[in-house]
Write a protein that holds these residues in place. Structure first.
Motif, short mmCIF file in Angstrom:
data_model
loop_
_atom_site.label_atom_id
_atom_site.label_comp_id
_atom_site.label_asym_id
_atom_site.label_seq_id
_atom_site.Cartn_x
_atom_site.Cartn_y
_atom_site.Cartn_z
N ARG A 131 -6.60 -3.74 8.19
CA ARG A 131 -7.84 -4.45 7.87
C ARG A 131 -7.58 -5.63 6.93
NH1 ARG A 131 -12.99 -2.38 9.72
NH2 ARG A 131 -12.40 -0.63 11.02
N LEU A 132 -6.77 -5.40 5.88
CA LEU A 132 -6.44 -6.49 4.96
C LEU A 132 -5.69 -7.60 5.69
CD1 LEU A 132 -5.41 -4.41 1.83
CD2 LEU A 132 -7.40 -5.91 2.02
N GLN A 133 -4.74 -7.23 6.52
CA GLN A 133 -3.95 -8.20 7.28
C GLN A 133 -4.88 -9.03 8.19
OE1 GLN A 133 -0.33 -8.35 7.04
NE2 GLN A 133 -0.69 -10.29 8.06
N LYS A 139 -4.18 -1.59 13.57
CA LYS A 139 -4.87 -2.86 13.31
C LYS A 139 -6.28 -2.66 12.75
CE LYS A 139 -5.97 -7.30 15.38
NZ LYS A 139 -5.79 -8.17 16.54
N THR A 140 -7.01 -1.69 13.29
CA THR A 140 -8.38 -1.46 12.82
C THR A 140 -8.54 -0.10 12.14
OG1 THR A 140 -9.05 -0.54 14.96
CG2 THR A 140 -9.38 -2.91 14.63
N THR A 141 -7.51 0.73 12.17
CA THR A 141 -7.63 2.09 11.64
C THR A 141 -6.90 2.29 10.31
OG1 THR A 141 -5.76 2.74 13.02
CG2 THR A 141 -7.97 3.15 13.90
N ILE A 164 0.85 -1.18 0.00
CA ILE A 164 0.00 0.00 0.00
C ILE A 164 0.89 1.23 0.00
CG2 ILE A 164 -1.80 1.25 1.22
CD1 ILE A 164 -2.69 -1.42 2.38
N GLY A 165 0.70 2.09 -0.99
CA GLY A 165 1.53 3.28 -1.13
C GLY A 165 0.78 4.55 -0.80
N VAL A 212 1.80 -4.72 3.62
CA VAL A 212 2.75 -3.74 4.15
C VAL A 212 2.37 -2.37 3.63
CG1 VAL A 212 4.45 -4.12 2.27
CG2 VAL A 212 5.21 -3.25 4.50
N PRO A 213 2.21 -1.35 4.47
CA PRO A 213 2.30 -1.38 5.93
C PRO A 213 1.01 -1.91 6.56
CG PRO A 213 1.92 0.86 5.20
CD PRO A 213 2.07 0.02 3.97
N SER A 214 1.18 -2.55 7.71
CA SER A 214 0.07 -3.06 8.53
C SER A 214 0.59 -3.23 9.95
CB SER A 214 -0.43 -4.40 7.99
OG SER A 214 0.53 -5.42 8.20
N HIS A 215 -0.26 -3.63 10.85
CA HIS A 215 0.17 -3.83 12.23
C HIS A 215 1.14 -5.01 12.36
CE1 HIS A 215 -3.34 -6.35 11.66
NE2 HIS A 215 -2.97 -7.08 12.69
#
Length: 127
Positions: free
Chosen positions: A67-69, A60-62, A13-14, A76-79
């Motif tokens: 959400r995808l993770q 994680k939820t924001t 995700i960019g 990436v990026p994610s929690h």
């Protein structure tokens, strides 16, 4: 949305935030000048009283990545993957995202680049 052939097979995700900036600590990201050049600047400006910028990137939820993770997609990026691995290729936001996203003062629409691993884009019966 388009595909990539990076060996990590993450959804990338960019937001026009570099891999180097993503690898900073949460507090450094929240204070980093690259925030104003992000393609989600308008979203952050609307929500800055209730959320930190880092939460928009990998909460994680924001965050979109979070959400995808949470649905089983390595993102990436994610929690889980806050930034790309060292020396890993990463699409942080191409021409259209940079040109037309809210990072430019005259634009109010946020733009996000999504690069899918080729296996996900062409079809994967498991996903």
């Amino acid at each position: 949305m388009s595909s990539h052939c990076h060996p990590e097979y993450f959804i990338e995700i960019g937001y026009v935030i570099s891999a180097e900036t993503l690898s900073l600590s949460t507090s450094q990201i929240n204070e980093h000048p690259e925030i104003s050049g992000s393609s989600i600047r308008a979203l952050y400006n609307r929500k800055s009283n209730s959320i930190l910028f880092a939460d928009l990137l990998y909460g994680k939820t924001t965050s979109l990545g979070g959400r995808l993770q949470s649905h089983g997609y390595e993102t990436v990026p994610s929690h889980i993957h806050k930034y790309p691995f060292k020396d890993e290729k990463y699409f942080y936001g191409g021409y259209c995202v940079q040109k037309y996203g809210s990072r430019c003062a005259e634009h109010f629409i946020d733009v996000i680049q999504i690069k899918l691993p080729r296996t996900l884009r062409i079809g994967n019966k498991e996903k």
